[in-house]
Scaffold this active site. Structure first.
Site, PDB file in Angstrom:
ATOM      1  N   TRP A 102       0.899  -1.229   0.084  1.00  0.00           N
ATOM      2  CA  TRP A 102       0.217   0.014   0.070  1.00  0.00           C
ATOM      3  C   TRP A 102       0.769   1.299  -0.091  1.00  0.00           C
ATOM      4  O   TRP A 102       0.573   2.229  -0.643  1.00  0.00           O
ATOM      5  CB  TRP A 102      -1.031   0.038   1.334  1.00  0.00           C
ATOM      6  N   ASP A 170      -0.971   6.491   6.419  1.00  0.00           N
ATOM      7  CA  ASP A 170      -2.082   5.594   6.008  1.00  0.00           C
ATOM      8  C   ASP A 170      -2.488   4.772   7.060  1.00  0.00           C
ATOM      9  O   ASP A 170      -1.526   3.650   7.518  1.00  0.00           O
ATOM     10  CB  ASP A 170      -1.893   4.843   4.580  1.00  0.00           C
ATOM     11  N   LYS A 194     -12.426  -1.406   7.674  1.00  0.00           N
ATOM     12  CA  LYS A 194     -11.704  -2.463   8.655  1.00  0.00           C
ATOM     13  C   LYS A 194     -12.187  -2.424   9.842  1.00  0.00           C
ATOM     14  O   LYS A 194     -12.788  -3.132  10.526  1.00  0.00           O
ATOM     15  CB  LYS A 194      -9.983  -2.469   8.211  1.00  0.00           C
TER      16      LYS A 194
HETATM   17  N1  PMP Z   1      -4.543   1.411   2.407  1.00  0.00           N
HETATM   18  C1  PMP Z   1      -4.398   0.390   3.007  1.00  0.00           C
HETATM   19  C2  PMP Z   1      -3.583   0.075   3.998  1.00  0.00           C
HETATM   20  C3  PMP Z   1      -5.403  -0.616   2.632  1.00  0.00           C
HETATM   21  O1  PMP Z   1      -5.581  -1.975   3.460  1.00  0.00           O
HETATM   22  C4  PMP Z   1      -6.346  -0.385   1.751  1.00  0.00           C
HETATM   23  C5  PMP Z   1      -7.416  -1.542   1.299  1.00  0.00           C
HETATM   24  N2  PMP Z   1      -7.110  -2.687   1.689  1.00  0.00           N
HETATM   25  C6  PMP Z   1      -6.336   0.701   0.998  1.00  0.00           C
HETATM   26  C7  PMP Z   1      -5.209   1.816   1.225  1.00  0.00           C
HETATM   27  C8  PMP Z   1      -7.336   1.074  -0.094  1.00  0.00           C
HETATM   28  O2  PMP Z   1      -8.442   1.398   0.447  1.00  0.00           O
HETATM   29  P1  PMP Z   1      -9.826   1.251  -0.571  1.00  0.00           P
HETATM   30  O3  PMP Z   1      -9.881  -0.257  -1.154  1.00  0.00           O
HETATM   31  O4  PMP Z   1     -11.020   1.792   0.034  1.00  0.00           O
HETATM   32  O5  PMP Z   1      -9.376   2.051  -1.641  1.00  0.00           O
END
Ligand code: PMP
Length: 362
Positions: A102, A170, A194
Protein backbone atom coordinates in the site's frame (compact mmCIF):
# COMPACT_ATOMS: atom_id res chain seq x y z
CA UNK A 1 -23.67 -22.83 12.71
CA UNK A 2 -24.23 -19.13 13.57
CA UNK A 3 -22.20 -16.29 12.15
CA UNK A 4 -18.73 -17.30 10.92
CA UNK A 5 -15.56 -15.74 12.28
CA UNK A 6 -14.58 -13.64 9.31
CA UNK A 7 -10.80 -13.17 8.99
CA UNK A 8 -11.07 -11.07 5.80
CA UNK A 9 -8.74 -8.10 5.37
CA UNK A 10 -11.68 -5.79 4.71
CA UNK A 11 -14.57 -5.37 4.53
CA UNK A 12 -14.51 -7.23 7.80
CA UNK A 13 -16.64 -8.18 10.79
CA UNK A 14 -19.05 -5.65 12.27
CA UNK A 15 -20.62 -6.03 15.72
CA UNK A 16 -24.06 -7.65 15.64
CA UNK A 17 -25.44 -4.69 17.61
CA UNK A 18 -24.28 -2.35 14.81
CA UNK A 19 -25.75 -4.59 12.11
CA UNK A 20 -29.05 -4.64 13.98
CA UNK A 21 -29.16 -0.85 14.33
CA UNK A 22 -28.31 -0.45 10.64
CA UNK A 23 -30.99 -2.92 9.58
CA UNK A 24 -33.62 -1.15 11.69
CA UNK A 25 -32.53 2.24 10.35
CA UNK A 26 -32.87 0.99 6.77
CA UNK A 27 -36.58 0.41 7.37
CA UNK A 28 -37.38 3.23 9.78
CA UNK A 29 -34.75 5.62 11.08
CA UNK A 30 -35.41 6.13 14.80
CA UNK A 31 -39.18 6.30 14.40
CA UNK A 32 -39.11 9.09 11.79
CA UNK A 33 -41.08 6.87 9.42
CA UNK A 34 -38.46 6.96 6.64
CA UNK A 35 -35.34 4.93 5.82
CA UNK A 36 -31.81 6.18 6.45
CA UNK A 37 -31.31 5.52 2.72
CA UNK A 38 -33.89 8.22 2.01
CA UNK A 39 -32.45 10.69 4.50
CA UNK A 40 -31.78 14.29 3.46
CA UNK A 41 -28.26 15.25 4.42
CA UNK A 42 -29.10 18.88 5.16
CA UNK A 43 -31.71 18.19 7.83
CA UNK A 44 -31.23 17.82 11.61
CA UNK A 45 -31.23 13.96 11.81
CA UNK A 46 -28.18 13.70 9.54
CA UNK A 47 -26.53 16.74 11.08
CA UNK A 48 -26.81 14.95 14.43
CA UNK A 49 -25.15 11.81 13.00
CA UNK A 50 -22.26 13.83 11.57
CA UNK A 51 -21.83 15.85 14.74
CA UNK A 52 -21.74 12.74 16.92
CA UNK A 53 -19.35 10.98 14.53
CA UNK A 54 -16.89 13.86 14.51
CA UNK A 55 -17.03 14.48 18.23
CA UNK A 56 -16.56 10.80 19.07
CA UNK A 57 -13.58 10.50 16.70
CA UNK A 58 -12.08 13.60 18.32
CA UNK A 59 -12.65 12.20 21.80
CA UNK A 60 -11.58 8.60 21.11
CA UNK A 61 -8.33 9.60 19.41
CA UNK A 62 -7.71 12.74 21.51
CA UNK A 63 -7.47 14.78 18.30
CA UNK A 64 -5.97 18.21 19.14
CA UNK A 65 -8.00 21.36 18.40
CA UNK A 66 -5.68 22.43 15.59
CA UNK A 67 -6.60 19.37 13.52
CA UNK A 68 -9.61 19.14 11.20
CA UNK A 69 -11.59 15.87 10.92
CA UNK A 70 -12.83 15.27 7.37
CA UNK A 71 -14.81 12.50 5.71
CA UNK A 72 -14.15 11.95 2.01
CA UNK A 73 -15.98 9.60 -0.33
CA UNK A 74 -13.84 7.45 -2.61
CA UNK A 75 -12.41 5.13 0.02
CA UNK A 76 -8.74 4.63 0.75
CA UNK A 77 -7.09 4.80 -2.64
CA UNK A 78 -8.51 8.24 -3.38
CA UNK A 79 -6.23 9.55 -0.63
CA UNK A 80 -3.17 8.27 -2.49
CA UNK A 81 -3.81 11.16 -4.89
CA UNK A 82 -5.31 13.60 -2.41
CA UNK A 83 -2.28 13.55 -0.08
CA UNK A 84 0.21 14.90 -2.66
CA UNK A 85 -2.38 17.12 -4.37
CA UNK A 86 -2.99 18.84 -1.04
CA UNK A 87 0.47 18.85 0.47
CA UNK A 88 3.17 19.04 -2.20
CA UNK A 89 3.86 22.65 -3.08
CA UNK A 90 5.87 24.18 -5.92
CA UNK A 91 9.42 22.84 -6.13
CA UNK A 92 8.95 20.25 -3.39
CA UNK A 93 8.40 16.49 -3.27
CA UNK A 94 6.50 13.93 -1.24
CA UNK A 95 8.88 11.54 0.53
CA UNK A 96 7.80 7.88 0.77
CA UNK A 97 8.88 5.07 3.06
CA UNK A 98 7.94 1.96 1.11
CA UNK A 99 7.38 -1.02 3.39
CA UNK A 100 4.83 -2.95 1.33
CA UNK A 101 2.00 -3.02 -1.17
CA UNK A 102 0.00 0.00 0.00
CA UNK A 103 2.86 2.42 0.58
CA UNK A 104 4.28 1.44 -2.82
CA UNK A 105 0.95 2.20 -4.48
CA UNK A 106 0.77 5.53 -2.66
CA UNK A 107 4.27 6.48 -3.84
CA UNK A 108 3.39 5.56 -7.43
CA UNK A 109 0.24 7.67 -7.30
CA UNK A 110 2.24 10.61 -5.92
CA UNK A 111 4.51 10.30 -8.97
CA UNK A 112 1.46 10.49 -11.28
CA UNK A 113 0.03 13.66 -9.80
CA UNK A 114 3.05 15.41 -8.35
CA UNK A 115 6.73 14.85 -7.47
CA UNK A 116 7.86 11.90 -5.39
CA UNK A 117 11.02 10.56 -3.87
CA UNK A 118 11.34 7.13 -2.29
CA UNK A 119 13.21 7.62 0.98
CA UNK A 120 13.46 3.94 1.86
CA UNK A 121 12.23 0.68 0.31
CA UNK A 122 12.55 -2.82 1.73
CA UNK A 123 11.51 -6.38 1.00
CA UNK A 124 7.90 -6.02 2.33
CA UNK A 125 8.73 -8.15 5.40
CA UNK A 126 10.66 -5.68 7.49
CA UNK A 127 10.65 -2.04 8.57
CA UNK A 128 13.52 0.45 8.34
CA UNK A 129 16.08 -0.16 11.10
CA UNK A 130 18.32 2.86 10.54
CA UNK A 131 17.71 6.58 10.48
CA UNK A 132 16.33 7.65 7.10
CA UNK A 133 17.88 10.65 5.36
CA UNK A 134 15.31 13.23 4.31
CA UNK A 135 16.37 15.68 1.54
CA UNK A 136 15.50 19.34 2.16
CA UNK A 137 12.85 19.58 -0.56
CA UNK A 138 10.74 16.79 0.97
CA UNK A 139 7.47 18.23 2.17
CA UNK A 140 6.27 15.27 4.24
CA UNK A 141 7.37 11.75 5.11
CA UNK A 142 4.66 9.30 4.11
CA UNK A 143 4.35 5.79 5.51
CA UNK A 144 1.70 3.11 5.86
CA UNK A 145 1.27 2.41 9.57
CA UNK A 146 -0.02 -1.11 8.93
CA UNK A 147 0.60 -2.93 5.66
CA UNK A 148 -2.58 -4.97 5.26
CA UNK A 149 -1.30 -7.27 2.51
CA UNK A 150 2.20 -7.91 3.81
CA UNK A 151 1.52 -8.01 7.55
CA UNK A 152 3.92 -5.41 8.95
CA UNK A 153 3.07 -2.62 11.38
CA UNK A 154 5.04 0.29 12.79
CA UNK A 155 5.14 0.73 16.56
CA UNK A 156 6.52 4.27 16.31
CA UNK A 157 7.24 6.84 13.62
CA UNK A 158 10.02 5.95 11.17
CA UNK A 159 13.31 7.46 12.44
CA UNK A 160 14.42 10.36 10.21
CA UNK A 161 17.35 12.77 10.31
CA UNK A 162 15.09 15.84 10.10
CA UNK A 163 13.50 16.88 13.40
CA UNK A 164 11.05 19.27 11.77
CA UNK A 165 9.62 17.33 8.87
CA UNK A 166 5.99 16.28 9.32
CA UNK A 167 4.59 12.80 8.71
CA UNK A 168 1.56 11.53 6.81
CA UNK A 169 0.29 8.07 7.60
CA UNK A 170 -2.14 5.66 6.00
CA UNK A 171 -3.87 4.06 8.99
CA UNK A 172 -6.58 2.29 6.98
CA UNK A 173 -6.02 -1.07 8.59
CA UNK A 174 -5.16 -0.06 12.17
CA UNK A 175 -7.35 3.02 12.62
CA UNK A 176 -9.01 3.15 16.06
CA UNK A 177 -6.86 0.28 17.31
CA UNK A 178 -4.51 2.36 19.49
CA UNK A 179 -3.89 5.95 20.60
CA UNK A 180 -2.07 8.37 18.27
CA UNK A 181 0.65 10.83 19.27
CA UNK A 182 -0.24 13.81 17.08
CA UNK A 183 2.93 15.84 17.65
CA UNK A 184 4.66 15.14 14.33
CA UNK A 185 1.73 14.58 11.99
CA UNK A 186 0.62 16.75 9.10
CA UNK A 187 -2.20 14.29 8.49
CA UNK A 188 -3.36 10.77 9.03
CA UNK A 189 -6.06 9.08 7.03
CA UNK A 190 -7.94 5.78 6.90
CA UNK A 191 -10.39 4.02 4.63
CA UNK A 192 -12.92 2.96 7.26
CA UNK A 193 -13.97 -0.53 6.13
CA UNK A 194 -11.74 -2.50 8.48
CA UNK A 195 -12.03 -1.21 12.04
CA UNK A 196 -14.60 1.49 11.61
CA UNK A 197 -17.43 0.78 9.24
CA UNK A 198 -18.11 0.03 5.62
CA UNK A 199 -16.27 0.65 2.35
CA UNK A 200 -16.34 3.84 0.33
CA UNK A 201 -15.47 6.45 2.95
CA UNK A 202 -12.16 7.75 4.28
CA UNK A 203 -11.56 9.65 7.48
CA UNK A 204 -8.82 12.27 7.09
CA UNK A 205 -7.46 14.09 10.13
CA UNK A 206 -5.26 16.96 9.01
CA UNK A 207 -3.49 19.77 10.82
CA UNK A 208 -5.32 22.96 9.94
CA UNK A 209 -2.18 24.87 8.94
CA UNK A 210 -1.58 22.23 6.22
CA UNK A 211 -4.86 23.06 4.47
CA UNK A 212 -5.16 25.45 1.55
CA UNK A 213 -1.95 24.43 -0.25
CA UNK A 214 -3.64 22.68 -3.20
CA UNK A 215 -3.07 24.46 -6.51
CA UNK A 216 -5.99 26.08 -8.31
CA UNK A 217 -6.08 23.30 -10.88
CA UNK A 218 -6.89 20.62 -8.26
CA UNK A 219 -10.52 19.52 -8.69
CA UNK A 220 -12.67 20.64 -5.78
CA UNK A 221 -13.60 17.07 -4.85
CA UNK A 222 -9.89 16.37 -4.32
CA UNK A 223 -9.18 19.45 -2.23
CA UNK A 224 -9.22 18.79 1.53
CA UNK A 225 -9.85 22.47 2.29
CA UNK A 226 -13.15 22.30 0.37
CA UNK A 227 -14.21 19.46 2.69
CA UNK A 228 -13.07 21.47 5.71
CA UNK A 229 -15.09 24.52 4.60
CA UNK A 230 -18.22 22.48 3.96
CA UNK A 231 -18.17 20.26 7.05
CA UNK A 232 -17.51 17.31 4.67
CA UNK A 233 -20.82 18.01 2.87
CA UNK A 234 -19.60 19.45 -0.43
CA UNK A 235 -21.68 16.88 -2.29
CA UNK A 236 -24.41 14.38 -1.36
CA UNK A 237 -22.67 12.19 1.21
CA UNK A 238 -23.04 8.39 1.52
CA UNK A 239 -25.31 8.72 4.55
CA UNK A 240 -25.33 5.03 5.44
CA UNK A 241 -21.51 4.91 5.64
CA UNK A 242 -21.47 7.93 7.93
CA UNK A 243 -24.13 6.35 10.12
CA UNK A 244 -22.28 3.00 10.33
CA UNK A 245 -19.03 4.77 11.25
CA UNK A 246 -20.89 6.72 13.94
CA UNK A 247 -22.28 3.45 15.36
CA UNK A 248 -18.75 2.01 15.31
CA UNK A 249 -17.46 5.04 17.21
CA UNK A 250 -20.14 4.42 19.84
CA UNK A 251 -19.16 0.76 19.96
CA UNK A 252 -15.43 1.48 20.43
CA UNK A 253 -16.34 3.90 23.21
CA UNK A 254 -18.64 1.37 24.95
CA UNK A 255 -15.91 -1.28 24.74
CA UNK A 256 -13.42 0.93 26.59
CA UNK A 257 -11.84 3.10 23.88
CA UNK A 258 -8.70 2.74 21.83
CA UNK A 259 -6.47 1.69 24.75
CA UNK A 260 -8.74 -1.32 25.23
CA UNK A 261 -8.73 -1.98 21.46
CA UNK A 262 -4.92 -2.01 21.62
CA UNK A 263 -4.88 -4.39 24.59
CA UNK A 264 -7.21 -6.79 22.81
CA UNK A 265 -5.28 -6.53 19.52
CA UNK A 266 -2.02 -7.42 21.28
CA UNK A 267 -3.63 -10.38 23.07
CA UNK A 268 -5.26 -11.73 19.89
CA UNK A 269 -2.15 -11.44 17.73
CA UNK A 270 0.15 -12.82 20.47
CA UNK A 271 -1.93 -15.97 20.74
CA UNK A 272 -1.76 -16.49 17.00
CA UNK A 273 1.96 -15.70 16.57
CA UNK A 274 2.81 -17.92 19.56
CA UNK A 275 0.91 -20.76 17.91
CA UNK A 276 2.67 -20.21 14.58
CA UNK A 277 6.10 -20.14 16.26
CA UNK A 278 5.32 -22.94 18.69
CA UNK A 279 4.55 -25.73 16.26
CA UNK A 280 7.96 -26.63 14.93
CA UNK A 281 8.22 -25.38 11.38
CA UNK A 282 4.78 -26.56 10.30
CA UNK A 283 3.59 -22.93 10.21
CA UNK A 284 5.95 -20.23 8.96
CA UNK A 285 5.96 -16.46 9.52
CA UNK A 286 8.48 -14.65 7.32
CA UNK A 287 7.90 -11.26 8.92
CA UNK A 288 10.72 -9.85 11.07
CA UNK A 289 9.46 -10.34 14.66
CA UNK A 290 9.67 -6.62 15.57
CA UNK A 291 7.66 -5.72 12.45
CA UNK A 292 4.75 -8.12 12.93
CA UNK A 293 1.29 -6.60 12.60
CA UNK A 294 -1.33 -6.86 15.35
CA UNK A 295 -4.01 -6.59 12.67
CA UNK A 296 -3.01 -8.81 9.75
CA UNK A 297 -1.15 -11.98 10.63
CA UNK A 298 0.51 -13.20 7.43
CA UNK A 299 1.89 -16.72 7.52
CA UNK A 300 2.06 -19.88 5.50
CA UNK A 301 2.51 -23.64 5.73
CA UNK A 302 5.94 -25.22 5.24
CA UNK A 303 4.18 -27.59 2.84
CA UNK A 304 2.34 -25.11 0.63
CA UNK A 305 0.57 -27.89 -1.24
CA UNK A 306 -1.69 -28.15 1.86
CA UNK A 307 -2.85 -24.51 1.63
CA UNK A 308 -6.09 -25.16 -0.31
CA UNK A 309 -7.00 -27.97 2.12
CA UNK A 310 -6.34 -25.69 5.12
CA UNK A 311 -8.49 -22.89 3.72
CA UNK A 312 -11.31 -25.26 2.70
CA UNK A 313 -11.42 -27.10 6.03
CA UNK A 314 -11.22 -23.88 8.04
CA UNK A 315 -14.07 -22.44 5.98
CA UNK A 316 -16.16 -25.55 6.70
CA UNK A 317 -15.76 -24.98 10.46
CA UNK A 318 -16.84 -21.34 10.26
CA UNK A 319 -13.38 -19.72 10.03
CA UNK A 320 -13.67 -17.81 6.79
CA UNK A 321 -11.44 -15.84 4.40
CA UNK A 322 -8.04 -17.09 5.58
CA UNK A 323 -6.36 -17.22 2.15
CA UNK A 324 -3.48 -14.74 1.79
CA UNK A 325 -3.64 -11.83 -0.63
CA UNK A 326 -3.28 -13.01 -4.24
CA UNK A 327 0.06 -11.19 -4.59
CA UNK A 328 1.62 -12.86 -1.53
CA UNK A 329 -0.12 -16.24 -1.30
CA UNK A 330 -0.06 -18.28 1.90
CA UNK A 331 -2.47 -17.40 4.68
CA UNK A 332 -3.62 -14.21 6.35
CA UNK A 333 -5.75 -13.86 9.46
CA UNK A 334 -7.02 -10.31 9.88
CA UNK A 335 -7.77 -9.60 13.52
CA UNK A 336 -9.51 -6.24 13.54
CA UNK A 337 -11.26 -4.63 16.52
CA UNK A 338 -14.46 -6.61 16.17
CA UNK A 339 -12.83 -10.07 16.04
CA UNK A 340 -13.49 -11.65 19.44
CA UNK A 341 -10.78 -13.59 21.27
CA UNK A 342 -13.02 -16.62 20.83
CA UNK A 343 -12.47 -16.40 17.06
CA UNK A 344 -8.70 -16.58 17.49
CA UNK A 345 -9.02 -19.40 20.02
CA UNK A 346 -11.12 -21.33 17.52
CA UNK A 347 -8.53 -20.65 14.83
CA UNK A 348 -5.57 -21.86 16.91
CA UNK A 349 -7.52 -25.00 17.95
CA UNK A 350 -8.13 -25.67 14.28
CA UNK A 351 -4.45 -25.03 13.46
CA UNK A 352 -3.26 -27.47 16.14
CA UNK A 353 -5.70 -30.11 14.95
CA UNK A 354 -4.78 -29.57 11.30
CA UNK A 355 -1.04 -29.78 12.04
CA UNK A 356 -1.54 -32.95 14.08
CA UNK A 357 -3.45 -34.60 11.26
CA UNK A 358 -0.67 -33.70 8.84
CA UNK A 359 2.26 -35.10 10.77
CA UNK A 360 3.28 -32.29 13.13
CA UNK A 361 4.45 -33.74 16.47
CA UNK A 362 4.23 -30.55 18.59
N1 PMP B 1 -4.48 1.47 2.32
C1 PMP B 1 -4.49 0.31 3.02
C2 PMP B 1 -3.50 0.11 4.11
C3 PMP B 1 -5.43 -0.68 2.72
O1 PMP B 1 -5.44 -1.82 3.40
C4 PMP B 1 -6.37 -0.45 1.68
C5 PMP B 1 -7.42 -1.45 1.32
N2 PMP B 1 -7.23 -2.74 1.68
C6 PMP B 1 -6.30 0.77 0.98
C7 PMP B 1 -5.35 1.69 1.34
C8 PMP B 1 -7.23 1.05 -0.16
O2 PMP B 1 -8.53 1.23 0.32
P1 PMP B 1 -9.79 1.24 -0.68
O3 PMP B 1 -9.97 -0.16 -1.15
O4 PMP B 1 -10.91 1.73 0.18
O5 PMP B 1 -9.47 2.17 -1.79
Amino acid sequence: MGRPFNFAAGPSMLPESVLKSVSEAVIDYEGHGYSILEMMHRKPPFEAILLELKSRVKMLLAVPDDFEILFCPGGGKMQFAMVPLNLVTQGCRGGYVVTGTWSRMASEECRRVSRETTLWAGNNRELPRNVIRVPRDVEYVYFCDNETVDGTEFTSLPAVDDNDVLFVSDMSSNFMSRPIDWTRYAAIWAGVQKNFGTAGLACVIVRRDQLGCASETVPQMLDWSVYARNNSLQNTPPVLQFYTAMLMARWVDEQGGVEEMDRRAKARSKLLYDTIDGMGDFYVSRIAPEARSRMNVVFTLADESLLPVFVREAEATGLTNLAGHRSVGGLRASLYNVMPMEGVERLVDFMRDFAGRHGCQN
